[in-house]
Every structure is written in structure tokens, then in C-alpha cells.
Design a protein around this motif. Sequence first.
Motif, PDB file in Angstrom:
ATOM      1  N   VAL A   1       1.114 -10.604   9.646  1.00 27.74           N
ATOM      2  CA  VAL A   1       0.358 -10.844   8.414  1.00 27.74           C
ATOM      3  C   VAL A   1       0.128 -12.341   8.204  1.00 27.74           C
ATOM      4  N   TRP A   2       1.151 -13.151   8.488  1.00 27.73           N
ATOM      5  CA  TRP A   2       1.074 -14.584   8.249  1.00 27.73           C
ATOM      6  C   TRP A   2       0.058 -15.269   9.162  1.00 27.73           C
ATOM      7  N   PHE A   3       0.083 -14.908  10.448  1.00 28.27           N
ATOM      8  CA  PHE A   3      -0.764 -15.604  11.414  1.00 28.27           C
ATOM      9  C   PHE A   3      -2.065 -14.857  11.721  1.00 28.27           C
ATOM     10  N   ASN A   4      -2.195 -13.629  11.228  1.00 29.94           N
ATOM     11  CA  ASN A   4      -3.427 -12.882  11.481  1.00 29.94           C
ATOM     12  C   ASN A   4      -3.843 -12.160  10.203  1.00 29.94           C
ATOM     13  N   PHE A   5      -3.917 -12.918   9.121  1.00 25.71           N
ATOM     14  CA  PHE A   5      -4.184 -12.312   7.820  1.00 25.71           C
ATOM     15  C   PHE A   5      -5.561 -11.651   7.785  1.00 25.71           C
ATOM     16  N   ARG A   6      -6.535 -12.240   8.476  1.00 30.28           N
ATOM     17  CA  ARG A   6      -7.885 -11.663   8.475  1.00 30.28           C
ATOM     18  C   ARG A   6      -7.928 -10.311   9.179  1.00 30.28           C
ATOM     19  N   GLY A   7      -7.008 -10.116  10.114  1.00 27.71           N
ATOM     20  CA  GLY A   7      -6.959  -8.830  10.808  1.00 27.71           C
ATOM     21  C   GLY A   7      -6.159  -7.780  10.052  1.00 27.71           C
ATOM     22  N   PHE A   8      -5.614  -8.153   8.900  1.00 30.27           N
ATOM     23  CA  PHE A   8      -4.821  -7.239   8.082  1.00 30.27           C
ATOM     24  C   PHE A   8      -5.754  -6.202   7.454  1.00 30.27           C
ATOM     25  N   GLN A   9      -5.536  -4.929   7.766  1.00 32.15           N
ATOM     26  CA  GLN A   9      -6.413  -3.855   7.305  1.00 32.15           C
ATOM     27  C   GLN A   9      -5.714  -3.007   6.247  1.00 32.15           C
ATOM     28  N   TRP A  10      -6.150  -3.181   5.027  1.00 32.64           N
ATOM     29  CA  TRP A  10      -5.597  -2.390   3.928  1.00 32.64           C
ATOM     30  C   TRP A  10      -6.224  -1.000   3.946  1.00 32.64           C
ATOM     31  N   HIS A  11      -5.420   0.015   3.674  1.00 37.20           N
ATOM     32  CA  HIS A  11      -5.881   1.399   3.681  1.00 37.20           C
ATOM     33  C   HIS A  11      -5.766   1.970   2.273  1.00 37.20           C
ATOM     34  N   SER A  12      -6.657   2.879   1.921  1.00 38.18           N
ATOM     35  CA  SER A  12      -6.629   3.464   0.574  1.00 38.18           C
ATOM     36  C   SER A  12      -5.310   4.183   0.297  1.00 38.18           C
ATOM     37  N   LEU A  13      -4.698   4.752   1.342  1.00 42.68           N
ATOM     38  CA  LEU A  13      -3.408   5.413   1.146  1.00 42.68           C
ATOM     39  C   LEU A  13      -2.300   4.421   0.836  1.00 42.68           C
ATOM     40  N   HIS A  14      -2.454   3.176   1.296  1.00 43.24           N
ATOM     41  CA  HIS A  14      -1.506   2.137   0.893  1.00 43.24           C
ATOM     42  C   HIS A  14      -1.544   1.951  -0.627  1.00 43.24           C
ATOM     43  N   THR A  15      -2.741   1.982  -1.179  1.00 46.12           N
ATOM     44  CA  THR A  15      -2.895   1.808  -2.626  1.00 46.12           C
ATOM     45  C   THR A  15      -2.201   2.929  -3.387  1.00 46.12           C
ATOM     46  N   TRP A  16      -2.451   4.172  -2.980  1.00 46.11           N
ATOM     47  CA  TRP A  16      -1.835   5.304  -3.669  1.00 46.11           C
ATOM     48  C   TRP A  16      -0.319   5.318  -3.487  1.00 46.11           C
ATOM     49  N   LEU A  17       0.149   4.879  -2.330  1.00 45.84           N
ATOM     50  CA  LEU A  17       1.600   4.793  -2.122  1.00 45.84           C
ATOM     51  C   LEU A  17       2.219   3.780  -3.079  1.00 45.84           C
ATOM     52  N   LEU A  18       1.582   2.620  -3.214  1.00 45.25           N
ATOM     53  CA  LEU A  18       2.115   1.596  -4.109  1.00 45.25           C
ATOM     54  C   LEU A  18       2.066   2.047  -5.571  1.00 45.25           C
ATOM     55  N   ILE A  19       1.017   2.764  -5.939  1.00 41.83           N
ATOM     56  CA  ILE A  19       0.929   3.275  -7.314  1.00 41.83           C
ATOM     57  C   ILE A  19       2.084   4.239  -7.585  1.00 41.83           C
TER      58      ILE A  19
END
Length: 447
Positions: free
Chosen positions: A87-105
Motif C-alpha cells: 500500500v505504501w509503495f504502490n498506493f495507485r495500484g491499491f484497488q478498493w472493492h465495494s465489499l470492502h466498504t460493506w465489511l467496514l460498515i
Amino acid sequence: MTKTRQVVIAFLATISSYVISQYTLKHYFALLGILAIPFVIKRAFLLCIWFILFSYFRLHEAMPWLEPFKIPQLLALSCLAGLSWQVWFNFRGFQWHSLHTWLLIFALWVAICCVLASNRTESFEMLTGNFSKIVLMVFAISLLPTNINQLKRIPLLLILCGLLIAFFTLYNKVHGIGLVEETRVTIGREFGSMLGDPNDLSLVLLFPLSFTLVYIFNPSHLIKCLAIAATLMLLAGIMVTESRGGQLGVISVIFMAILLHSRNIVIPIAITVVGIIILFAVAGLENRFVSSASSGTIDESAMGRIHAWTAAVLMAVDNPMTGVGLGNFYNNYFFYTLHWDTKNHAVHSSWFEVLSENGFVGLLLFAILVIKAFKLSYRLLHRLKHSNYQPLAEGLWLGMISFSVSGTFLTQGTTWPFYILLSLLIATDRLSQDSTQLYQHSQHAGT
């Protein structure tokens, strides 16, 4: 050997000797850990796979001699270190997924429920000791792989670990080790292992069964025969647990596996009906119904589950927004049950567990998360059809089926099984978006 390599080896040997002479062995291993960081970062997903295997199958509990090495904790730290680096060295390649959002909620709501829990100490111990780690590892597992080819080894490893657990299960049955209710098999019950509950043990064996059923339909006769042998061994392991939830999971995944490869729905129904008869006859489940009725062991009977589910509903009605808090069902059972038999009981259902401990809002969020995971798994079935990754997609789909069916009768709402499935689904989805890359990997794997 080059002079540079000689100098490096000499330097490491000198440092190691100094540490051994001046510090304890603990410090020496700490230094080795620091020196291993480059390997950890480069091979983070490989370590992540092993973390999945140890966490899901509880290998360190099935083989207690591994326990002192704290392997799951070390693997988790390695995965998080690799994820942080990525994440630190390849932040642009970090792909957020909609299921990540629902998991965090959902995770945020669980944390809020802990603040308002009937026993905050118990809830926060569960939150910080287990659930927060699960959420972190979902991100690690789903984001660490860099190409879909890395996921191809997962089905085989899951099957091998499942066979290992099935072997220990059958071994305990033959030698009468860890039996409950005189006949039901467990593993590691004496030291509180998750596999010490026959219901949870059956669920652990269901996941690799999902993949062996997929490979039964492989065109290769050798793979087909090996898959049948592995399926029979896993089925034998599930049978000796005498878990009704596990048996229902078996029936559901067999039906869905046949349905995936059959154009006529009559065939899956006929085979499933025959399978139900065989399972009940071989597993001796009818004896459990008779013995439960005669001995009055309410907690292990169908009525015991009804009493627990009723208590769960009453907890949610009394605390409709936040429930009684994470991990608090057991301690609150006395106050809400309509049938007190001198001891508290587990809820025996993932859905009622979430309802009682996180309220109606928590159940809604959890249901949305599961439904969206199902929809994603269904999309992957079609996207990966006729590719070399079809067994992975079908295995994950059957894994979701088995969790939803058997999880209705097992307490797995905030433990590893579903969340490992979720993370693998996210990883497969984001790495299979590029159909061109997928085709290239399939062609390369086939040559």
C-alpha cells in the motif's frame, strides 16, 4: 563463491555469534525475523495462503506440537507487513472493492454494539482479540495477490489440509479420542480448540469438500478418481461428527455441484434424495434423534436450538438497535431463555448470533454483506467458465452455499470461515477483471 557473498556470510555469522553470546535466544530469533523482512515482503501472499490454511483448519490445534511456535500470529504479522509495504509503495495500484466498504460498515456497527454491550469487557476482548484481526486479514488476503495465477494453488492446498483434518477425525473415532455424547468426534477438545465442537469440525471439512466435488467432473480420469477418493474421506469425517448442520451442508453442496454440471434438474434431485437416505443410514443420525428424545439433552436436540433461537430473538427485541454486544449471547442466555435447564447455551446459528449480539441493524448489514458476496460469486461462475480458474470459482460458490446452509445451525457469524471466503472472492474478482490477461494466463497454464 564470490567475495561479496563471502563477506555477507561472514558478517551474518559474526552478528549471529555475537547475539548468541550476549543475548537470549529470543533476541536471536528477533534478529532473524528482521533479516527475513525482504523475503516476507516478496513472498507475502505465499505466507498469506499458509495463514488461511492455519486459521481455517486450525492446523496448530490439530497438531498441538506446533502450538508453541505461534505460527498463525507470525503469518498474520508477515501478511500485514507485506500489505503495508504494498500500500505504501504502490498506493495507485491499491484497488478498493465495494465489499470492502460493506465489511467496514458492518465492522463499525459491531464496534458500536461493543460500546453499548451488556458486558463491555467481554465484547472488547472479542473485538480486539479476534474480530478486528479477521477484518484486517480480509484486506491482506484480498489485496496481496498480484495476478490470478497465484490463486490456482489454493484449491489443492485446501483439499490437502481438509484430508489431514479428516484423517485426524477418523483416527480419533477409531481410538475413541475426544468423543462427546459417546459417539461424536472432536479434535483438541481438551484444550478448547474450535475443532473441539463437532458442529464446527463438520463445517471446516465442508469447505474442502466443495472443491473435491468440483474436480469429480474433471475430464481427466486420474483427477476424477483422486477427487472421488478425497470426497469419500471428507464425507466419512463429516459423518462421524454426527452434525445435523454438517449433513445439511453436505446435501446442499452435492445438489448444487451436480446442478452446475447437469442440464436436467431431475438428476440432481434424484441423486440428492438417495444421498439423504444414505447419509442418515450411514451416519446414524436417527439414533441421535431417538437418544435426544429419551435422554432429554435439550441443548443437542432440535428443541434446544429452538430455545436458543427464541432467546436470541428476545435479546434483539429488548435491544433492537445494538443487541447485547459481541460475544455476550452466552452470558445473557439465563435472562432471556424461556426454558432454563441450569446452564447457558450457545446460539447454534450464525444468523441468530448476529441478531442477538448486534441487533436488527447488525443482522441487516450482515445479510447485505452475505448477499453481495453471493452475487459476486455467481458473477465469477460465469466469468471464469471454461477457463483454468473454473474450479476455483465453482469451489467458492459451493463454499458459500455450505456456509449459508450449515451456518444456519452453527455459530460462525463472526469467526473465520465466511470472511476467508469473502476475501478470496474479492481477490478473484479484482484479478479476473481483465479478460485478456485471464485468457493469457489460462493459455500459459495449459501449455
